[in-house]
Design a protein around this motif. Structure first.
Motif, PDB file in Angstrom:
ATOM      1  N   THR A 296       0.842  -1.195   0.000  1.00 43.29           N
ATOM      2  CA  THR A 296       0.000   0.000   0.000  1.00 43.29           C
ATOM      3  C   THR A 296       0.879   1.248   0.000  1.00 43.29           C
ATOM      4  O   THR A 296       2.063   1.184   0.377  1.00 43.29           O
ATOM      5  CB  THR A 296      -0.913   0.025   1.238  1.00 43.29           C
ATOM      6  OG1 THR A 296      -0.098  -0.024   2.423  1.00 43.29           O
ATOM      7  CG2 THR A 296      -1.862  -1.160   1.241  1.00 43.29           C
ATOM      8  N   PRO A 297       0.345   2.401  -0.418  1.00 39.06           N
ATOM      9  CA  PRO A 297       1.133   3.642  -0.375  1.00 39.06           C
ATOM     10  C   PRO A 297       1.634   3.919   1.044  1.00 39.06           C
ATOM     11  O   PRO A 297       0.889   3.807   2.016  1.00 39.06           O
ATOM     12  CB  PRO A 297       0.121   4.707  -0.820  1.00 39.06           C
ATOM     13  CG  PRO A 297      -0.860   3.958  -1.655  1.00 39.06           C
ATOM     14  CD  PRO A 297      -0.989   2.606  -1.031  1.00 39.06           C
ATOM     15  N   GLY A 298       2.916   4.257   1.159  1.00 40.22           N
ATOM     16  CA  GLY A 298       3.506   4.507   2.464  1.00 40.22           C
ATOM     17  C   GLY A 298       3.909   3.258   3.212  1.00 40.22           C
ATOM     18  O   GLY A 298       4.370   3.340   4.363  1.00 40.22           O
ATOM     19  N   ASP A 299       3.749   2.102   2.578  1.00 37.80           N
ATOM     20  CA  ASP A 299       4.105   0.827   3.205  1.00 37.80           C
ATOM     21  C   ASP A 299       5.595   0.817   3.562  1.00 37.80           C
ATOM     22  O   ASP A 299       6.445   1.179   2.755  1.00 37.80           O
ATOM     23  CB  ASP A 299       3.785  -0.287   2.208  1.00 37.80           C
ATOM     24  CG  ASP A 299       3.798  -1.671   2.845  1.00 37.80           C
ATOM     25  OD1 ASP A 299       4.382  -1.819   3.927  1.00 37.80           O
ATOM     26  OD2 ASP A 299       3.208  -2.592   2.254  1.00 37.80           O
ATOM     27  N   ARG A 304      11.587  -2.388   6.398  1.00 38.94           N
ATOM     28  CA  ARG A 304      11.675  -3.347   7.500  1.00 38.94           C
ATOM     29  C   ARG A 304      12.386  -4.631   7.088  1.00 38.94           C
ATOM     30  O   ARG A 304      13.075  -5.240   7.905  1.00 38.94           O
ATOM     31  CB  ARG A 304      10.272  -3.692   8.008  1.00 38.94           C
ATOM     32  CG  ARG A 304       9.532  -2.564   8.700  1.00 38.94           C
ATOM     33  CD  ARG A 304       8.352  -3.110   9.510  1.00 38.94           C
ATOM     34  NE  ARG A 304       7.526  -4.015   8.716  1.00 38.94           N
ATOM     35  CZ  ARG A 304       6.472  -3.643   8.031  1.00 38.94           C
ATOM     36  NH1 ARG A 304       6.125  -2.367   7.994  1.00 38.94           N
ATOM     37  NH2 ARG A 304       5.765  -4.535   7.346  1.00 38.94           N
ATOM     38  N   ARG A 305      12.222  -5.025   5.820  1.00 42.81           N
ATOM     39  CA  ARG A 305      12.753  -6.325   5.401  1.00 42.81           C
ATOM     40  C   ARG A 305      13.987  -6.188   4.509  1.00 42.81           C
ATOM     41  O   ARG A 305      14.380  -7.152   3.857  1.00 42.81           O
ATOM     42  CB  ARG A 305      11.662  -7.088   4.637  1.00 42.81           C
ATOM     43  CG  ARG A 305      10.330  -7.224   5.397  1.00 42.81           C
ATOM     44  CD  ARG A 305      10.423  -8.170   6.573  1.00 42.81           C
ATOM     45  NE  ARG A 305      10.573  -9.538   6.143  1.00 42.81           N
ATOM     46  CZ  ARG A 305       9.551 -10.337   5.843  1.00 42.81           C
ATOM     47  NH1 ARG A 305       8.311  -9.884   5.906  1.00 42.81           N
ATOM     48  NH2 ARG A 305       9.770 -11.583   5.486  1.00 42.81           N
ATOM     49  N   LEU A 356      16.035  -5.380  -1.009  1.00 37.80           N
ATOM     50  CA  LEU A 356      15.529  -6.499  -0.218  1.00 37.80           C
ATOM     51  C   LEU A 356      16.406  -7.739  -0.296  1.00 37.80           C
ATOM     52  O   LEU A 356      16.246  -8.671   0.498  1.00 37.80           O
ATOM     53  CB  LEU A 356      14.107  -6.837  -0.687  1.00 37.80           C
ATOM     54  CG  LEU A 356      13.068  -5.752  -0.389  1.00 37.80           C
ATOM     55  CD1 LEU A 356      11.863  -5.882  -1.307  1.00 37.80           C
ATOM     56  CD2 LEU A 356      12.634  -5.843   1.064  1.00 37.80           C
ATOM     57  N   VAL A 357      17.340  -7.763  -1.245  1.00 33.97           N
ATOM     58  CA  VAL A 357      18.207  -8.924  -1.427  1.00 33.97           C
ATOM     59  C   VAL A 357      19.334  -8.899  -0.394  1.00 33.97           C
ATOM     60  O   VAL A 357      20.016  -7.887  -0.237  1.00 33.97           O
ATOM     61  CB  VAL A 357      18.797  -8.943  -2.850  1.00 33.97           C
ATOM     62  CG1 VAL A 357      19.666 -10.175  -3.059  1.00 33.97           C
ATOM     63  CG2 VAL A 357      17.682  -8.890  -3.890  1.00 33.97           C
TER      64      VAL A 357
END
Length: 435
Positions: A296-299, A304-305, A356-357
């Motif tokens: 979602t927008p702003g997610d 975090r990940r 994310l990698v």
């Protein structure tokens, strides 16, 4: 239904498609027939075949209608199809529009004039510019010409053909031999695929959603090229894997089988309905190591990940030029403006997914597009911006994935096409992040 009633219904369906140019034709057709449950199976097939035949040749039909000074309407598109594709004479074509209250209405004087003007014209004549002659939209022609060069005509012809029905045996329920036996017991005649070790192919479409093998989760519908992309992720039991643009989770399902339900897969998408459908598919297939996440927008998911996934698959939103066999309406539904917007979105998605990698992990970038600007040029842009990433050559990635034989194409990346490989058009690059 009478023959005239069938043609009238096809014209009505084309009206619905042309009135909603931004919506996929298959979704429009589903609504159309849902609202007309009185239409039987054989009638539905005829209506669909005629409407899809018009959509498949729409660029050429519209060019000829413009050439003879006619307006572009569903009626005239069907009329042009009957004459230019089916080879009917004007009087024969005219009878398809009659039929009283169940017909589409007799041709008027102007429409009869259009029919006469089209007689004897070749569907793909030498007088046509090359783009419409090859049934290619102007916005996609330069990229396809750059991609295929001297073989463009062959590839364009393959993109017009009807696609087979490709299936993948779900190894969480059984192997390919079990799926093969189950389908043959149902009276179907699948054959093992050329490249995918878990794939089966039916030459024509079939009501596979009602098949016991499908309902029991033994098989999934998935193009062979898509199966190969999932295999090139080279996911193994215990890994943390992200399917960043998961959609309905077709590749997530294949990756879960490679992981033997061990480890964790996160399937992300921006569409809640698609993820709801994905959840149902995962459950039916017996997948227990997957979770879904709605972007979602702003997610803050990416923040975090960051740096936590062994594998990140990006099956990026694209023009879908490689899927025109299955989605002929996309030739006209997609525009040059869409391409420009998608190029910006692809770069944004690649930049996020690269974060994310984990060090030593891999980023797999894939599209169902045949345009270089959506494929290797996007990969090169990422490599220029993120020097810690490098390319895993296709031959190496193919062997590591345990795929049989040699890789099906030369070069550093996977590039599949209907003419060369019998699959939809796909691109896939395997990148690695330095440890």
């Amino acid at each position: 239904m009478t023959p005239e009633g069938r043609h009238a219904a096809a014209i009505d369906l084309l009206h619905a498609v042309l009135d909603q140019p931004r919506r996929p034709a298959d979704a429009i057709a589903a609504d159309f027939f849902r609202a007309r449950r009185y239409i039987g199976g054989s009638d539905r097939r005829f209506i669909s075949d005629l409407a899809w035949g018009v959509l498949r040749q729409r660029l050429r039909l519209e060019w000829w209608l413009a050439e003879v000074g006619a307006r572009i309407t569903p009626r005239l598109l069907v009329l042009a199809h009957l004459i230019l594709v089916e080879g009917l004479k004007p009087t024969e074509a005219g009878r398809r529009f009659e039929g009283g209250r169940y017909g589409a209405g007799s041709l008027d004087v102007g429409e009869l004039g259009v029919a006469q003007a089209l007689v004897g014209k070749p569907l793909a004549g030498k007088a046509m510019p090359e783009a419409p002659r090859l049934n290619l939209p102007e916005w996609a022609y330069p990229g396809l010409q750059a991609r295929f060069g001297a073989t463009l005509a062959e590839e364009a012809a393959a993109l017009e053909a009807n696609a087979p029905l490709d299936l993948r045996a779900n190894r969480l329920r059984g192997d390919r031999e079990a799926a093969l036996a189950a389908l043959r017991a149902e009276g179907l005649k699948p054959e093992p695929m050329r490249f995918s070790p878990h794939g089966l192919r039916l030459p024509h479409r079939a009501p596979i959603a009602a098949s016991p093998a499908y309902l029991q989760g033994l098989i999934e519908v998935q193009d062979e090229g898509s199966q190969l992309i999932a295999a090139l992720v080279a996911a193994r039991p215990g890994m943390r894997v992200l399917d960043y643009c998961a959609g309905a989770a077709g590749k997530t399902l294949a990756i879960a089988a490679d992981m033997q339900n061990q480890g964790r897969i996160t399937a992300c998408d921006v569409s809640a309905p698609r993820l709801e459908g994905a959840t149902k598919r995962l459950r039916r297939a017996g997948v227990h190591n997957a979770e879904t996440h709605l972007l979602t927008p702003g997610d803050r998911f990416a923040k975090r990940r960051a740096g936590t996934f062994d594998r990140v698959l990006v099956d990026a939103p694209c023009t879908g030029t490689g899927t025109w066999r299955r989605n002929p309406d996309a030739r006209s539904r997609t525009t040059g403006e869409d391409l420009a917007e998608l190029l910006a979105k692809q770069r944004e998605i690649l930049a996020i997914s690269a974060q994310l990698v984990k060090p030593g992990g891999r980023l797999i970038y894939a599209t169902c597009s045949l345009l270089p600007e959506e494929d290797e040029l996007q990969v090169q842009h990422l490599l220029d911006a993120r020097p810690e990433f490098g390319t895993v050559p296709l031959a190496e990635a193919w062997a590591e994935a345990g795929l049989p034989g040699d890789a099906p194409c030369p070069g550093p990346h996977l590039l599949l096409s209907p003419a060369a490989h019998g699959t939809d058009g796909f691109f896939c690059a395997v990148l690695t992040r330095a440890a």
